[in-house]
Design an enzyme around this catalytic site. Structure first.
Site, PDB file in Angstrom:
ATOM      1  N   PRO A   9      49.866  88.826  17.268  1.00  0.00           N
ATOM      2  CA  PRO A   9      48.556  89.151  18.423  1.00  0.00           C
ATOM      3  C   PRO A   9      49.293  88.229  20.048  1.00  0.00           C
ATOM      4  O   PRO A   9      49.182  87.710  20.084  1.00  0.00           O
ATOM      5  CB  PRO A   9      47.571  89.377  18.061  1.00  0.00           C
ATOM      6  N   ASN A  10      49.105  89.204  20.492  1.00  0.00           N
ATOM      7  CA  ASN A  10      49.509  89.162  22.092  1.00  0.00           C
ATOM      8  C   ASN A  10      51.028  88.404  22.797  1.00  0.00           C
ATOM      9  O   ASN A  10      51.379  88.169  23.417  1.00  0.00           O
ATOM     10  CB  ASN A  10      48.536  88.186  22.858  1.00  0.00           C
ATOM     11  N   ARG A  17      50.918  87.516  30.165  1.00  0.00           N
ATOM     12  CA  ARG A  17      49.944  86.885  29.665  1.00  0.00           C
ATOM     13  C   ARG A  17      49.740  85.048  29.883  1.00  0.00           C
ATOM     14  O   ARG A  17      51.152  85.047  29.931  1.00  0.00           O
ATOM     15  CB  ARG A  17      49.808  86.782  28.256  1.00  0.00           C
ATOM     16  N   TYR A  22      53.264  80.378  28.737  1.00  0.00           N
ATOM     17  CA  TYR A  22      53.971  81.223  27.933  1.00  0.00           C
ATOM     18  C   TYR A  22      55.487  81.519  28.223  1.00  0.00           C
ATOM     19  O   TYR A  22      56.199  82.299  28.092  1.00  0.00           O
ATOM     20  CB  TYR A  22      53.340  82.513  27.329  1.00  0.00           C
ATOM     21  N   ASN A  73      56.105  83.742  14.451  1.00  0.00           N
ATOM     22  CA  ASN A  73      55.065  82.942  15.455  1.00  0.00           C
ATOM     23  C   ASN A  73      53.835  83.730  15.131  1.00  0.00           C
ATOM     24  O   ASN A  73      53.721  84.734  15.531  1.00  0.00           O
ATOM     25  CB  ASN A  73      55.684  83.576  16.438  1.00  0.00           C
ATOM     26  N   ALA A  76      47.948  83.866  17.264  1.00  0.00           N
ATOM     27  CA  ALA A  76      45.768  83.230  17.105  1.00  0.00           C
ATOM     28  C   ALA A  76      46.226  83.279  15.386  1.00  0.00           C
ATOM     29  O   ALA A  76      45.109  82.438  15.640  1.00  0.00           O
ATOM     30  CB  ALA A  76      45.199  83.387  18.073  1.00  0.00           C
ATOM     31  N   GLU A  97      58.214  78.500  11.589  1.00  0.00           N
ATOM     32  CA  GLU A  97      56.907  78.622  12.635  1.00  0.00           C
ATOM     33  C   GLU A  97      57.744  78.127  13.671  1.00  0.00           C
ATOM     34  O   GLU A  97      58.208  77.427  14.081  1.00  0.00           O
ATOM     35  CB  GLU A  97      55.970  77.328  11.966  1.00  0.00           C
ATOM     36  N   HIS A  99      56.604  78.400  18.069  1.00  0.00           N
ATOM     37  CA  HIS A  99      55.262  78.126  18.432  1.00  0.00           C
ATOM     38  C   HIS A  99      56.072  78.419  20.618  1.00  0.00           C
ATOM     39  O   HIS A  99      56.861  77.185  20.298  1.00  0.00           O
ATOM     40  CB  HIS A  99      54.326  77.613  18.924  1.00  0.00           C
ATOM     41  N   ARG A 106      47.782  70.776  23.173  1.00  0.00           N
ATOM     42  CA  ARG A 106      47.123  71.855  23.260  1.00  0.00           C
ATOM     43  C   ARG A 106      45.484  71.583  23.038  1.00  0.00           C
ATOM     44  O   ARG A 106      45.388  70.273  22.462  1.00  0.00           O
ATOM     45  CB  ARG A 106      47.507  73.219  23.373  1.00  0.00           C
TER      46      ARG A 106
HETATM   47  C1  DQA Z   1      51.651  80.215  20.077  1.00  0.00           C
HETATM   48  C2  DQA Z   1      50.346  78.736  20.146  1.00  0.00           C
HETATM   49  C3  DQA Z   1      48.823  79.490  20.290  1.00  0.00           C
HETATM   50  O1  DQA Z   1      47.850  78.392  19.490  1.00  0.00           O
HETATM   51  C4  DQA Z   1      48.156  80.757  20.441  1.00  0.00           C
HETATM   52  O2  DQA Z   1      46.993  81.832  20.098  1.00  0.00           O
HETATM   53  C5  DQA Z   1      49.780  82.202  20.697  1.00  0.00           C
HETATM   54  C6  DQA Z   1      50.668  82.139  20.643  1.00  0.00           C
HETATM   55  C7  DQA Z   1      52.709  80.147  20.693  1.00  0.00           C
HETATM   56  O3  DQA Z   1      53.736  80.739  20.644  1.00  0.00           O
HETATM   57  O4  DQA Z   1      52.834  79.515  21.719  1.00  0.00           O
HETATM   58  O5  DQA Z   1      48.948  83.601  21.071  1.00  0.00           O
HETATM   59  O6  DQA Z   1      51.595  80.947  19.134  1.00  0.00           O
END
Ligand code: DQA
Length: 142
Positions: A9-10, A17, A22, A73, A76, A97, A99, A106
């Site tokens: 998501p997102n 965002r 990011y 990835n 959240a 994985e 990020h 964080r």
């Molecule tokens: C994320 C880190 C997560 O904590 C966050 O909720 C994201 C993006 C990252 O790519 O840094 O949406 O996965």
């Protein structure tokens, strides 16, 4: 070698965002980087993004018998989804994985990664370049 790249998501809102967290590159920039890296390295890559946990679980299940590895990835859902963890364990494909941000530095609620428990490698805090690094890792590993 077929690699499935899953974004949660997102991630489709990259560039809009929280650019301080990011970066300013967009999701389209990310896709361009992934497909360019794949082409340069003879990898067959499919990218999938969803804001829905169940859709991500479905996609992981569909990868069984079709893909050789997964880059994920979960955004959240990283910190909440046992369903995604179980799906990764069910298909038992090599998984990395990724990020974009440095999650380790964080908030406390980002310190747990369920999906990461089914991944053999984690790349965090490298921006969108983390996906390129994940592709190169899987190329050398497989
Ligand atoms: C994320 C880190 C997560 O904590 C966050 O909720 C994201 C993006 C990252 O790519 O840094 O949406 O996965």
């Amino acid at each position: 070698m077929k690699i499935l790249v899953i974004n949660g998501p997102n991630i489709n809102m990259l560039g809009i965002r929280e650019p301080d967290v990011y970066g300013r590159e967009t999701y389209q920039d990310l896709l361009a980087l992934i497909y360019k890296t794949a082409e340069e390295n003879g990898l067959d890559v499919e990218c999938f993004q969803s804001n829905h946990e169940g859709a991500i679980v479905d996609k992981i299940q569909e990868a069984y018998g079709i893909f050789d590895a997964i880059i994920i990835n979960p955004a959240a859902y990283t910190h909440t989804s046992i369903a995604i963890l179980d799906a990764l364990k069910a298909v038992s494909l090599p998984a990395v994985e990724v990020h974009i941000s440095d999650v380790d530095s964080r908030e406390d609620f980002r310190q747990i990664s369920y999906a990461g428990m089914a991944c053999e490698k984690r790349i965090a805090g490298q921006g969108i370049d983390g996906y390129r690094q994940a592709l190169l890792y899987l190329k050398s590993r497989l």
